[in-house]
Design a protein around this motif. Structure first.
Motif, PDB file in Angstrom:
ATOM      1  N   TYR A  63      39.630  43.103  35.127  1.00 29.04           N
ATOM      2  CA  TYR A  63      38.371  42.560  35.926  1.00 29.04           C
ATOM      3  C   TYR A  63      37.414  41.892  34.957  1.00 29.04           C
ATOM      4  O   TYR A  63      36.094  42.262  34.895  1.00 29.04           O
ATOM      5  N   SER A 117      31.334  36.065  42.502  1.00 34.97           N
ATOM      6  CA  SER A 117      32.562  36.766  42.378  1.00 34.97           C
ATOM      7  C   SER A 117      33.282  35.984  41.383  1.00 34.97           C
ATOM      8  O   SER A 117      33.096  34.805  40.897  1.00 34.97           O
ATOM      9  N   ASN A 139      37.743  34.770  40.068  1.00 32.94           N
ATOM     10  CA  ASN A 139      39.166  34.823  40.405  1.00 32.94           C
ATOM     11  C   ASN A 139      39.822  34.686  38.903  1.00 32.94           C
ATOM     12  O   ASN A 139      39.359  33.933  38.259  1.00 32.94           O
ATOM     13  N   CYS A 144      33.119  32.119  41.619  1.00 32.40           N
ATOM     14  CA  CYS A 144      33.098  31.614  42.879  1.00 32.40           C
ATOM     15  C   CYS A 144      31.987  32.474  43.715  1.00 32.40           C
ATOM     16  O   CYS A 144      31.280  33.454  43.321  1.00 32.40           O
ATOM     17  N   TYR A 178      30.258  34.947  46.546  1.00 30.59           N
ATOM     18  CA  TYR A 178      30.933  36.151  46.857  1.00 30.59           C
ATOM     19  C   TYR A 178      30.677  35.956  48.732  1.00 30.59           C
ATOM     20  O   TYR A 178      29.625  36.017  49.059  1.00 30.59           O
ATOM     21  N   ASP A 210      32.916  37.634  50.943  1.00 33.04           N
ATOM     22  CA  ASP A 210      33.641  38.645  51.892  1.00 33.04           C
ATOM     23  C   ASP A 210      33.958  39.795  51.030  1.00 33.04           C
ATOM     24  O   ASP A 210      34.911  40.025  50.263  1.00 33.04           O
ATOM     25  N   THR A 227      37.629  41.442  50.631  1.00 31.53           N
ATOM     26  CA  THR A 227      38.637  40.823  49.703  1.00 31.53           C
ATOM     27  C   THR A 227      38.144  40.537  48.468  1.00 31.53           C
ATOM     28  O   THR A 227      38.870  40.356  47.320  1.00 31.53           O
ATOM     29  N   GLN A 228      36.769  40.429  48.129  1.00 24.46           N
ATOM     30  CA  GLN A 228      36.191  39.934  47.083  1.00 24.46           C
ATOM     31  C   GLN A 228      35.529  41.108  46.254  1.00 24.46           C
ATOM     32  O   GLN A 228      34.950  42.079  46.989  1.00 24.46           O
TER      33      GLN A 228
END
Ligand code: FAD
Ligand code: UDP
Length: 417
Positions: free
Chosen positions: A69, A286, A288, A338, A340, A342, A345-346
């Protein structure tokens, strides 16, 4: 002993004197301190399939210890916090170095005297460095905003360069906003440093846990009285009881398994999620992560390379520099920032600090203030940009406060429901 994991369906809630939501540093330190200081049973609810929050690390398929993370480097000036952690782990004395990739040339970040020589040439850099020293003093840290307020032409030249080549594109990728739009405290984290010191942090204590963070968390949570329910989202097992029927009615109690829980609840999840986003979701950024493994010993000259003028990812971290692991191969990780959108899923990594969002957060916070056994703590629950050491310090303080209240019998009475 080992960490005690338990299925939520098997939990007899009457056995527990405290509940802790989340097992990052906010949750894990609180759980350990409450179990140890109050000699009581503590139930930890963690919605992920593992403990450790954002600090979680593990060996990847190539045998390299990676952070899942985001890269986490421990640094603090707080001896109390460092001494607290030392009881659980040995340390590797790692000093973090970051280079910016400036059109293929590496320059140290924070931008410093060495960076200036690379970009301005030795002669011009000497003049500019002297000007910085005359105005701010040697070995001083100056924020990009402070520098941009200057009217002197030499300082304007430095400020323009640093703004355009270090902050602008990186910040736009990271926040979807320019450095002028983000809260000044965000860019102030990475100042211009009038120094030859190439380290990212100057704190007294810096390093990495010798056997990794997950191991540290296992040692912290391996304690009599602590039981952990993984894959358990507090929002789905808490039944909130409100003082009235209005949208902003204050909380009057939290029920777990149909019983009002009167003991302390330390909550380190996002506060808006607890209330199912009734006033609208709080904004976060968020991330990735994309990993790549190479059959060579090292790919980069230091732990992190920031892409301040190119690429669509913000930075690359090569873990072996951080962990000191020796291996013939190496794993790197690219970070893509990116929006945030959802919660299913995020992961909400960064609160987007500004006046509007802080006020939005306060609407949620206000609803919890009436509940004397509810304690929001951590980066998410407090909607703050905290480093690890800050959270550990706050968790130590809060658990002392709660322990004193427990001693006083403050949590025994059932609140009216
Ligand atoms: P977290 O670590 O996020 O833990 C919260 C836990 O609560 C999570 O395990 C989550 O699954 C769980 N949870 C949330 N909601 C619920 C729910 N409803 N029910 C059950 N469980 C729930 N700090 C540093 O000092 N040095 C660094 O180098 C550094 N690097 C970072 C890099 C990145 C990319 C990011 C995003 C942060 C970094 N930080 C760093 C900051 C560090 O991650 C935080 O200080 C730390 O995670 C805060 O701990 P916490 O317990 O508050 O939150
Ligand atoms: N920043 C930047 N360029 C850099 C490094 C940092 O623009 O090379 C800005 C960016 O806005 C970033 C902030 O400074 O979000 C804080 O950086 P830090 O490295 O502290 O971020 P974190 O490690 O918390 O993601």
């Amino acid at each position: 002993m080992s960490v005690s994991y338990i299925d939520f369906k098997d939990v007899d809630i009457s056995k527990y004197k405290a509940i802790v939501v989340g097992s990052g540093f906010a949750g894990a330190v609180s759980a350990r301190q409450l179990a140890e200081k109050c000699n009581c049973k503590v139930l930890v609810l963690e919605k992920r399939s593992h403990i450790g929050g954002n600090m979680y690390d593990e060996y990847d398929d190539a045998g390299i210890l990676v952070h899942r993370y985001g890269p986490h480097i421990f640094h603090t000036n707080d001896s109390k916090v460092f001494n607290y952690l030392r009881q659980f782990t040995g340390w590797i004395g790692y000093q973090h170095h970051v280079l910016a990739d400036w059109y293929g040339t590496y320059i140290p970040v924070p931008f410093n005297k060495n960076s200036m020589e690379t970009v301005f040439g030795e002669e011009r850099a000497a003049e500019l460095i002297q000007k910085l020293i005359d105005v701010f003093g040697d070995e001083r840290k100056v924020t990009i905003n402070e520098l941009r307020e200057q009217r002197d032409q030499d300082l304007v030249e430095i400020a323009d360069f640093v703004y355009k080549n270090v902050f602008l594109y990186y910040t736009q990728k990271q926040w979807g906003q320019t450095p002028d739009q983000v809260d000044p405290s965000v860019t102030a984290r990475v100042p211009v440093f009038i120094s030859r010191d190439n380290r990212y942090f100057q704190d007294t204590y810096q390093g990495m846990p010798a056997s990794g963070y997950t191991d540290l968390f296992e040692k912290m949570l391996d304690f009599e009285g602590i039981d952990i329910c993984l894959n358990t989202d507090a929002t789905s097992v808490f039944e909130l009881v409100f003082q009235g029927g209005e949208e902003d009615s204050a909380l009057s109690a939290i029920k777990v398994k149909d019983e009002v829980f009167t003991g302390p609840i330390v909550y380190s999840g996002p506060l808006d999620e607890l209330f199912l986003g009734r006033f609208g979701r709080l904004p976060y950024r968020s991330l990735n992560f994309v990993y790549e493994t190479f059959d060579e010993e090292y790919k980069f000259p230091c732990g992190t390379v920031n892409y301040t003028v190119s690429q669509d990812y913000t930075r690359i971290t090569e873990f072996k520099h951080l962990t000191g692991q020796t291996a013939p191969n190496t794993t790197i990780m690219k970070e893509y920032s990116c929006e945030y959108t959802d919660p299913e899923t995020q992961i909400p990594y960064y609160a987007i600090i500004n006046e509007e969002n802080n006020a939005h957060y306060q609407r949620y916070r206000k609803m919890t203030e009436s509940l004397s056994n509810f304690f929001p703590l951590g980066r998410l629950a407090e909607y703050r940009y905290y480093n690890m050491d800050k959270i550990i310090g706050l968790a130590l303080e809060l658990s002392e406060e709660i322990a004193a209240k427990m001693d006083n019998g403050d949590f025994n009475a059932k609140e009216s429901v």
